[in-house]
Design a protein around this motif. Structure first.
Motif, PDB file in Angstrom:
ATOM      1  N   LEU B 281       0.821  -1.213   0.000  1.00 36.10           N
ATOM      2  CA  LEU B 281       0.000   0.000   0.000  1.00 36.10           C
ATOM      3  C   LEU B 281       0.852   1.257   0.000  1.00 36.10           C
ATOM      4  O   LEU B 281       0.461   2.266  -0.577  1.00 36.10           O
ATOM      5  N   SER B 321      -4.350  -2.594  -5.799  1.00 34.57           N
ATOM      6  CA  SER B 321      -5.787  -2.850  -5.771  1.00 34.57           C
ATOM      7  C   SER B 321      -6.077  -4.185  -5.082  1.00 34.57           C
ATOM      8  O   SER B 321      -7.100  -4.337  -4.420  1.00 34.57           O
ATOM      9  N   TYR B 324      -5.835  -3.471  -1.304  1.00 30.72           N
ATOM     10  CA  TYR B 324      -7.030  -2.847  -0.731  1.00 30.72           C
ATOM     11  C   TYR B 324      -8.005  -3.924  -0.266  1.00 30.72           C
ATOM     12  O   TYR B 324      -8.628  -3.799   0.787  1.00 30.72           O
ATOM     13  N   GLU B 327      -6.908  -5.246   2.936  1.00 30.88           N
ATOM     14  CA  GLU B 327      -7.272  -4.312   4.009  1.00 30.88           C
ATOM     15  C   GLU B 327      -8.688  -4.615   4.495  1.00 30.88           C
ATOM     16  O   GLU B 327      -8.948  -4.729   5.700  1.00 30.88           O
ATOM     17  N   ALA B 328      -9.596  -4.749   3.513  1.00 31.27           N
ATOM     18  CA  ALA B 328     -10.985  -5.022   3.860  1.00 31.27           C
ATOM     19  C   ALA B 328     -11.099  -6.369   4.572  1.00 31.27           C
ATOM     20  O   ALA B 328     -11.839  -6.517   5.545  1.00 31.27           O
ATOM     21  N   SER B 331     -10.048  -6.229   8.141  1.00 34.18           N
ATOM     22  CA  SER B 331     -11.041  -5.603   9.013  1.00 34.18           C
ATOM     23  C   SER B 331     -12.181  -6.572   9.305  1.00 34.18           C
ATOM     24  O   SER B 331     -12.753  -6.551  10.385  1.00 34.18           O
ATOM     25  N   ASN B 337     -18.426  -8.794  15.285  1.00 39.84           N
ATOM     26  CA  ASN B 337     -19.382  -9.878  15.065  1.00 39.84           C
ATOM     27  C   ASN B 337     -18.627 -11.136  14.673  1.00 39.84           C
ATOM     28  O   ASN B 337     -18.183 -11.267  13.537  1.00 39.84           O
ATOM     29  N   MET B 428     -26.894 -13.115  11.646  1.00 38.08           N
ATOM     30  CA  MET B 428     -25.800 -12.207  12.023  1.00 38.08           C
ATOM     31  C   MET B 428     -24.472 -12.930  12.177  1.00 38.08           C
ATOM     32  O   MET B 428     -23.412 -12.324  12.049  1.00 38.08           O
ATOM     33  N   ILE B 431     -22.990 -13.369   8.502  1.00 35.53           N
ATOM     34  CA  ILE B 431     -22.521 -12.196   7.743  1.00 35.53           C
ATOM     35  C   ILE B 431     -21.002 -12.053   7.670  1.00 35.53           C
ATOM     36  O   ILE B 431     -20.460 -11.880   6.577  1.00 35.53           O
ATOM     37  N   VAL B 434     -19.652 -14.513   5.195  1.00 30.93           N
ATOM     38  CA  VAL B 434     -20.112 -14.227   3.842  1.00 30.93           C
ATOM     39  C   VAL B 434     -19.348 -13.031   3.270  1.00 30.93           C
ATOM     40  O   VAL B 434     -18.883 -13.062   2.127  1.00 30.93           O
ATOM     41  N   THR B 435     -19.192 -11.998   4.105  1.00 28.49           N
ATOM     42  CA  THR B 435     -18.435 -10.823   3.655  1.00 28.49           C
ATOM     43  C   THR B 435     -17.020 -11.231   3.286  1.00 28.49           C
ATOM     44  O   THR B 435     -16.509 -10.872   2.221  1.00 28.49           O
ATOM     45  N   SER B 438     -16.980 -13.003   0.002  1.00 28.03           N
ATOM     46  CA  SER B 438     -17.159 -12.222  -1.223  1.00 28.03           C
ATOM     47  C   SER B 438     -15.965 -11.319  -1.465  1.00 28.03           C
ATOM     48  O   SER B 438     -15.614 -11.056  -2.618  1.00 28.03           O
ATOM     49  N   ILE B 439     -15.301 -10.871  -0.396  1.00 33.85           N
ATOM     50  CA  ILE B 439     -14.066 -10.104  -0.627  1.00 33.85           C
ATOM     51  C   ILE B 439     -13.012 -11.021  -1.234  1.00 33.85           C
ATOM     52  O   ILE B 439     -12.252 -10.634  -2.116  1.00 33.85           O
ATOM     53  N   GLU B 442     -13.675 -11.249  -4.834  1.00 36.78           N
ATOM     54  CA  GLU B 442     -13.216 -10.015  -5.482  1.00 36.78           C
ATOM     55  C   GLU B 442     -11.695 -10.019  -5.613  1.00 36.78           C
ATOM     56  O   GLU B 442     -11.142  -9.626  -6.641  1.00 36.78           O
TER      57      GLU B 442
END
Lengths: 496, 496
Positions: B281, B321, B324, B327-328, B331, B337, B428, B431, B434-435, B438-439, B442
């Motif tokens: 980065l 890219s 990034y 990074e996500a 987090s 959660n 909950m 999530i 799942v997040t 999907s990251i 990506e």
């Protein structure tokens, strides 16, 4: 030959095209003509490039007139110092060494006040230190006899030049006296080596110092009096501008996602807004150099001499961490798996609320930083943002109702005929919105960190507190927003 | 007073603490002692700071001996040029102006070969151009009579200095001849203004040019012959190193998430690996400056003169890219959660597959860039990665089975007693995973973009193709990986 060519061109080949019109076939040009065309092409290409370059330069000048002003300032400072030289007072005072004043002006002048002062101070102190050291070494060398003199001088040049170069490579030292170390090496070698030939060494050192003083003072005067550009002010505005961009991007991004069919009247402007966060991602280097120069500046405008410029770097870093989230968001939005309209509708309200409330928080701290007044509203807005996040989480929880449990053989027939069943959604169409939502929640967490760093800045820089009267007015205005209001903070609130 | 104090100190105050032991209360020291302690504190503080600085410098030198070598190189070049001055050949040739050679060495020498050549060429051409122009202006000025001479010279200095300063502010020009423009202004003012006083102007210009030539050639020789540091080589290694860091971070991140209870033998090392993407980065600025210097370098090692350095910047951008996304991801991993163990277990296999296959792809292209050979395996590995992504998507789809549709009053009693029901999970807790997934998906998309940019680099730089024999060997090895293998590409594969 030209005539034959003309005669040849008298015959015309035509070809009939499908639509009934006919086109002329032009014969292939000869070698001479080819060469001529090539030269023409080269010239026009070159002209085009020069033209483009000039146009770019012109546009740059029009977009940022301060750059043009800087150029004029450099020209002015140089002309003044040259005239000084022409008018003889400088020439008569220090003779041929007067040229040092001109050189100093050329190398020391920078676009910002901080940059110029940094270079000036570094140049003066580097020269002073090196001058004294070189005189000392020269004395030692002259005591050690003619044979050892070159050895002593050479060894000292080697050692001191190496040491000074090494100090330039240490990051913490580099930001403080990189240029000073260069000037130290320059002056030390100059004086120490000249010492061997020039008899009036003390005179030389004195002349060099005084011409440098003339040059640096002239530069500082010109840079500070003619439309000064302060690094500190620039850094401050950059940070505030970037916060606004961040807020715009965040809001625009989510609004566009949920209202894709909505009005797209000004697409280009919208796209520009959406891409605003990229400025935040790429402004680290400029923030650092500005903060580095800003600490050399005397108090100006609303900034004291010891304004906490380093804290701006922390604010910048936390803005970047928000911008990383936006990067992830924008990739969600452009992802191939499109979410179902039903889920989007289910979450759109709370997502829009989180995005608008978090950008309202960012705009509030931006305004607080801009006006350098502690905001009394931040707590309230953060509360609103957290409430919106809570609502989003509740909406996420209730998503289960929309989910379609794939029927297993045993319970296929036992399942009750539910009304809601017609509207259930496969999980793959939920994932993009769920991802978006959880990034949004993460964004709100990072916004709180941003608020903390700005508050720390407010404490360090001793921002004033908004007086209670305006605070009361603002609270009233939240209830009756139609009332006229000229307060800056309020405008930011109304903009949202 | 000192005695009284001693006497006073004879009385000892003790206080009994809860655990039964007792503590001595020391009386407040007097003023003299306070001052003495303060001075002691200051001295020891100062010593500590100096000591720390020296230790830091020493560590820097030990960690990167090339920096020390650079310092020695600077000292060496300066000593050589001074000795040249002492030994009289230089002094007798050009007199006092010999000092210009010393100055040139000081300001032109840079740690990398590219940086030095850039400065040398800029200095020589800037001086040449400015010298000729200044001679022309001087001629015009001398023709226009004594009264107008200062005006002509002053106006020309003003105009040319402003124009040259403006060119330094245009980004595309800045990267090519920023230093040249500075030297242009310097030399032009020097020669044009001196012209008024110095009679032998042509002589001066000639001397300045020849001393600069001496200084620059000496610098280039020293920089290229004594342990040269090539910008191009540095950029190349930086890019390769960053790719490896990216792969390590990606793999480490996901592995840590899914095996949190697993063996944490070397936590510090693991953390360092996880944070590797942060280097990616933050390396934009250094990549740009290296690419800027690299284009000045002659062909060295495996790099030709016109090696496509700009493409490295594109590779760097696509790596950022990817970073990034990381990074996500990080987090997500540190989010509050926490996901349910059941869902984690359900997705862990395919997530780990995607992460390991995508980092295998990154390592493969890193190896291809490192060895400058086109990899024949990339297609295969991308295929594997996409298969893993597909598997992850399937697993995500089958997640619905785990989901717990909150029972509505109507169907509560009608629901069939399912065995799986005991294991259902609230949304909950799904999530975060799942997040993360999907990251991860990506990320794999962005890795493909990275592969494309590296392939473009391979085409532009004409990387060699691995010969079929080793390709065949590799394919065989994929089936029997125990076989011994010394090929670099293979090692990278086995490392995974």
């Amino acid at each position: 030959m030209a005539q034959g060519k003309e005669g040849f061109e008298g015959v015309e080949w035509r070809i009939r095209v499908a639509d009934g019109s006919s086109e002329v076939l032009v014969p292939a040009p000869g070698l001479v003509r080819k060469a001529w065309l090539a030269i023409q092409g080269m010239i026009s290409g070159f002209t085009m490039r020069v033209w483009k370059f000039l146009k770019k330069a012109w546009d740059m000048g029009v977009n940022d007139p301060r750059k043009v002003i800087h150029c004029i300032k450099v020209g002015l400072a140089l002309t003044v110092v040259s005239l000084f030289y022409f008018m003889r007072p400088l020439y008569e005072g220090v003779g041929g060494n007067a040229m040092w004043a001109v050189m100093t002006v050329v190398v020391v002048i920078e676009p910002t006040v901080g940059g110029t002062i940094y270079k000036c101070l570094n140049r003066v102190f580097g020269t002073l230190l090196a001058g004294f050291l070189a005189l000392g070494i020269h004395w030692i060398a002259s005591q050690s006899g003619e044979r050892f003199e070159p050895i002593v001088v050479g060894a000292s040049v080697f050692l001191l030049a190496s040491a000074a170069t090494f100090s330039r490579l240490i990051p913490s030292a580099k930001s403080l006296f990189d240029y000073g170390a260069l000037i130290f090496i320059l002056t030390f070698s100059f004086v120490a080596i000249s010492g061997y030939r020039v008899d009036k060494l003390l005179n030389l050192a004195h002349q060099r110092l005084s011409t440098i003083m003339i040059g640096t003072s002239l530069c500082i005067i010109v840079i500070m009096l003619v439309c000064p550009i302060w690094s500190g002010q620039e850094l401050h505005s950059l940070i505030v501008r970037n916060m606004d961009k961040l807020a715009d991007s965040m809001e625009g991004c989510i609004t566009q996602y949920f209202n894709q069919s909505g009005e797209c009247t000004n697409k280009e402007q919208v796209d520009k807004k959406l891409q605003g966060y990229k400025c935040v991602l790429s402004s680290k280097a400029s923030e650092e150099s500005m903060a580095n120069f800003a600490r050399w500046e005397p108090s100006h405008g609303r900034f004291n001499f010891r304004h906490p410029w380093k804290q701006y770097l922390k604010v910048g870093a936390s803005m970047r961490s928000c911008a990383y989230c936006l990067e992830a968001l924008s990739s969600c939005i452009n992802s191939e798996n499109q979410a179902s309209e039903l889920v989007k509708k289910h979450l759109s309200n709370s997502c829009l609320k989180v995005s608008s409330s978090s950008s309202r928080v960012i705009r509030e701290v931006a305004e607080s930083a801009k006006t350098m007044k502690k905001s009394s509203n931040t707590e309230l807005l953060i509360g609103e943002m957290n409430a919106a996040v809570q609502e989003l989480q509740n909406d996420l929880k209730s998503l289960s109702n929309l989910l379609n449990p794939s029927p297993t053989p045993e319970n296929k027939n036992l399942e009750a005929p539910m009304e809601a069943k017609a509207e259930t959604v496969p999980i793959m169409e939920i994932i993009p919105v769920v991802t978006l939502s959880s990034i949004l929640i993460e964004f709100s967490v990072r916004v709180e960190v941003l608020v903390d760093t700005v508050e720390e800045l407010a404490n360090l820089a001793e921002f004033k507190i908004h007086d209670d009267k305006s605070k009361q007015r603002k609270l009233n205005d939240k209830i009756a927003p139609d009332e006229e209001e000229t307060d800056g903070t309020m405008k930011a609130l109304q903009r949202v």
